[in-house]
Design a protein around this motif. Structure first.
Motif, PDB file in Angstrom:
ATOM      1  N   ALA A  74       0.717  -0.775   6.369  1.00  0.00           N
ATOM      2  CA  ALA A  74       2.142  -0.541   6.666  1.00  0.00           C
ATOM      3  C   ALA A  74       2.484  -0.911   8.108  1.00  0.00           C
ATOM      4  O   ALA A  74       3.272  -0.242   8.776  1.00  0.00           O
ATOM      5  N   VAL A 115       0.764   2.214   2.508  1.00  0.00           N
ATOM      6  CA  VAL A 115       1.695   1.917   1.416  1.00  0.00           C
ATOM      7  C   VAL A 115       1.024   0.951   0.450  1.00  0.00           C
ATOM      8  O   VAL A 115       0.338   0.004   0.878  1.00  0.00           O
ATOM      9  N   TRP A 144       6.963   2.236  -5.191  1.00  0.00           N
ATOM     10  CA  TRP A 144       5.808   1.978  -4.336  1.00  0.00           C
ATOM     11  C   TRP A 144       5.083   3.301  -4.077  1.00  0.00           C
ATOM     12  O   TRP A 144       5.699   4.373  -4.082  1.00  0.00           O
ATOM     13  N   VAL A 182       3.278   5.748  -1.539  1.00  0.00           N
ATOM     14  CA  VAL A 182       3.293   6.067  -0.109  1.00  0.00           C
ATOM     15  C   VAL A 182       2.232   7.131   0.148  1.00  0.00           C
ATOM     16  O   VAL A 182       2.178   8.148  -0.545  1.00  0.00           O
ATOM     17  N   ILE A 188      12.254   6.646   3.043  1.00  0.00           N
ATOM     18  CA  ILE A 188      11.423   7.823   2.798  1.00  0.00           C
ATOM     19  C   ILE A 188      12.126   9.022   3.412  1.00  0.00           C
ATOM     20  O   ILE A 188      12.316   9.079   4.634  1.00  0.00           O
TER      21      ILE A 188
END
Length: 376
Positions: A88, A118, A126, A128, A189
């Protein structure tokens, strides 16, 4: 002896080399500069993100530079049996540091510093990951067993972004949303304080134990906040301190009315009434303040007590605005519309200069009283 000198010289040169390397500020590899962002949550919590920011440089990002899913990177602990997510960012771990316990994707994450990873998906959400490993190079040494939490987030299409960036795109009193933005994708997020009330109360306690606590207004403000979030015992304690703490407390209209308000919220109406009976006789209890207190009594259904307060206000403040208006409301509340009309007509005569609001309202209320209607 010569051998010892040679060994000593070698050690010195090695130490000098190591020190020199530690102090050098060489350009980052691949142009990925180290970046740092920090955001408050409602003035209490903080979220800090440190990352290396690569550029797109004309490359296809997702599915190419950043492969989808988990992959064998062929180095470190990464293997077919232990595939790695994306770091990430570039170079060193991307890290998130939380000052308070938070919730992400409905899962609680204790305060602390975490490595951030990620796993992008070509379709769908996705993955996380916040990992307890926060000081590694990239994701070559990623281990799933060290995950603190793993959640899913939906990526969104975005305008092209050359440099990988973390940006706080929403900021609320108890939450914030950070977005990882790079290429043509944005991954929002949401980060929430796990217990925002406790976080604020803890912060207030810390501040009031410091310089801010030597101020009765701060104590009263803290009492009002605590009362509003249901921390009644703490609210009463702070309200008492605002009145009587050594060297700090002041007994006046503001502090006493604050104590009455928090007592009322705590279900101690009789105690609150006793406090207010004293408060209306203290500095700061002007005609307007007492008038508003009378209206609060009417709203609470204590009409006889309200009329008593309006009478006191009119007598103590020599008929100043809005004492006659208060008497009109008080008499109307107990059903004595004749007396209410008398005082409302007096109130109309002494409306303050420049007040364009109360005149039309008084006219409407006069008509109501003539028709035998309550004006409250």
């Amino acid at each position: 002896m010569n051998n010892n000198k040679k060994l000593f010289g070698t050690l010195v040169l090695t130490l000098i080399s190591l020190v020199g390397l530690a102090q050098l500020s060489v350009p980052p590899g691949g142009g990925s500069q180290r970046s740092y962002v920090r955001q408050h949550i409602g003035g209490v919590g903080t979220v800090s993100i440190e990352y290396s920011s690569p550029g797109a440089r004309g490359r296809t990002i997702y599915g190419a530079v950043v492969p989808y899913g988990f992959n064998n990177l062929g180095f470190g602990l990464s293997s077919a049996e232990n595939p790695s997510p994306w770091r990430a960012g570039a170079d060193q771990n991307t890290t998130f540091t939380f000052s308070h316990d938070v919730k992400i994707g409905g899962k609680e994450l204790p305060a602390g510093k975490y490595g951030f990873f990620v796993a992008p998906a070509q379709d769908g959400p996705w993955t996380v990951i916040f990992s307890k490993d926060n000081n590694h190079w990239g994701s070559f040494f990623y281990k799933e067993e060290n995950d603190a939490i793993r959640v899913e987030a939906e990526a969104e299409d975005a305008g092209f972004h050359e440099w990988l960036t973390y940006e706080f795109i929403d900021r609320q009193n108890t939450s914030t949303t950070v977005a990882l933005i790079w290429g043509d994708k944005k991954l929002p997020i949401k980060i929430e304080l796990a217990d925002p009330v406790e976080a604020h109360i803890t912060q207030l306690r810390a501040e009031l134990n410091n310089q801010q606590g030597f101020n009765f207004q701060n104590l009263a403000a803290a009492a009002r906040y605590a009362s509003g979030v249901g921390e009644h015992d703490q609210a009463i304690q702070w309200a008492d301190a605002a009145i009587s703490a050594p060297f700090v407390g002041q007994k006046n209209w503001g502090t006493m009315s604050t104590k009455a308000a928090v007592l009322t919220a705590a279900g101690k109406a009789d105690e609150a009434q006793t406090v207010m009976d004293e408060a209306i006789k203290l500095p700061g209890a002007n005609a307007g303040a007492i008038h508003q207190y009378g209206r609060q009594l009417i709203a609470a259904g204590k009409n006889d007590k309200a009329l008593e307060i309006f009478k006191y206000n009119q007598k103590t403040n020599n008929g100043a605005w809005p004492t006659n208006y208060g008497l009109a409301r008080g008499y109307s509340a107990v059903g004595n519309y004749k007396q209410a009309l008398k005082y409302l007509q007096l109130a109309k005569k002494n409306i303050p200069a420049g007040d364009t609001v109360n005149g039309p309202i008084i006219d409407q209320n006069i008509e109501k009283l003539k028709n035998g209607e309550d004006i409250n």
